[in-house]
Design a protein around this motif. Structure first.
Motif, short mmCIF file in Angstrom:
data_model
loop_
_atom_site.label_atom_id
_atom_site.label_comp_id
_atom_site.label_asym_id
_atom_site.label_seq_id
_atom_site.Cartn_x
_atom_site.Cartn_y
_atom_site.Cartn_z
N VAL A 261 0.85 -1.19 0.00
CA VAL A 261 0.00 0.00 0.00
C VAL A 261 0.89 1.25 0.00
CG1 VAL A 261 -1.79 1.28 1.24
CG2 VAL A 261 -1.76 -1.23 1.34
N ILE A 262 0.53 2.21 -0.83
CA ILE A 262 1.19 3.52 -0.82
C ILE A 262 0.11 4.57 -0.68
CG2 ILE A 262 2.59 5.19 -2.09
CD1 ILE A 262 3.86 2.83 -3.57
N VAL A 263 0.26 5.44 0.33
CA VAL A 263 -0.69 6.53 0.55
C VAL A 263 0.09 7.84 0.54
CG1 VAL A 263 -2.33 7.55 2.17
CG2 VAL A 263 -2.20 5.06 1.93
N THR A 264 -0.37 8.78 -0.25
CA THR A 264 0.27 10.10 -0.35
C THR A 264 -0.77 11.15 -0.02
OG1 THR A 264 1.73 9.28 -2.09
CG2 THR A 264 1.52 11.67 -1.87
N TYR A 265 -0.39 12.11 0.82
CA TYR A 265 -1.30 13.19 1.17
C TYR A 265 -0.50 14.44 1.54
CZ TYR A 265 -0.16 11.83 5.96
OH TYR A 265 0.53 11.53 7.11
N THR A 266 -1.16 15.57 1.49
CA THR A 266 -0.53 16.85 1.80
C THR A 266 -1.28 17.50 2.96
OG1 THR A 266 0.09 17.11 -0.52
CG2 THR A 266 0.12 19.10 0.83
N VAL A 267 -0.50 18.09 3.89
CA VAL A 267 -1.09 18.79 5.02
C VAL A 267 -0.75 20.27 4.93
CG1 VAL A 267 -0.99 16.75 6.52
CG2 VAL A 267 0.89 18.39 6.57
N LYS A 268 -1.48 21.06 5.67
CA LYS A 268 -1.17 22.49 5.75
C LYS A 268 0.15 22.66 6.50
CE LYS A 268 -5.95 23.95 5.58
NZ LYS A 268 -7.02 24.71 6.21
N PRO A 269 0.94 23.65 6.13
CA PRO A 269 2.24 23.84 6.77
C PRO A 269 2.18 23.91 8.30
CG PRO A 269 2.08 25.24 4.84
CD PRO A 269 0.71 24.62 5.06
N GLU A 270 1.13 24.50 8.84
CA GLU A 270 1.03 24.64 10.28
C GLU A 270 0.71 23.31 10.98
OE1 GLU A 270 -2.89 26.10 8.46
OE2 GLU A 270 -0.78 26.39 8.03
N PHE A 271 0.38 22.26 10.22
CA PHE A 271 0.05 20.95 10.79
C PHE A 271 1.19 19.94 10.67
CE2 PHE A 271 -2.12 16.74 10.63
CZ PHE A 271 -2.65 16.76 11.92
#
Length: 74
Positions: free
Chosen positions: A4-14
């Motif tokens: 499994v490969i999961v890619t996600y982006t978070v807000k810089p402050e998180f």
């Protein structure tokens, strides 16, 4: 084997909190049989995109790993 490969982006402050949350479940994974699964987390060069790479011997092992409370909380 299950991969499994999961890619996600978070807000810089998180980013800091996300890294802390990841470390919690990675620490808990150490109590499991590491020969039956692999779980790695990478942060891309942009500093806000995370990639989780995991592989499991079988579905039973995957379910065991993914049902660790700290992972479910993540």
């Amino acid at each position: 084997m299950i991969n499994v490969i999961v890619t996600y982006t978070v807000k810089p402050e998180f980013v800091s909190e996300n890294k802390s949350n990841i470390q919690k479940f990675l620490n808990d994974f150490k109590t499991l049989d590491q020969a039956k699964f692999e779980y790695k987390v990478f942060v891309k060069e942009d500093g806000v995109t995370f990639v989780h790479f995991s592989n499991y011997e079988n579905e039973e092992v995957q379910n065991e790993v993914l049902n660790i409370p700290s992972f479910k909380e993540f």
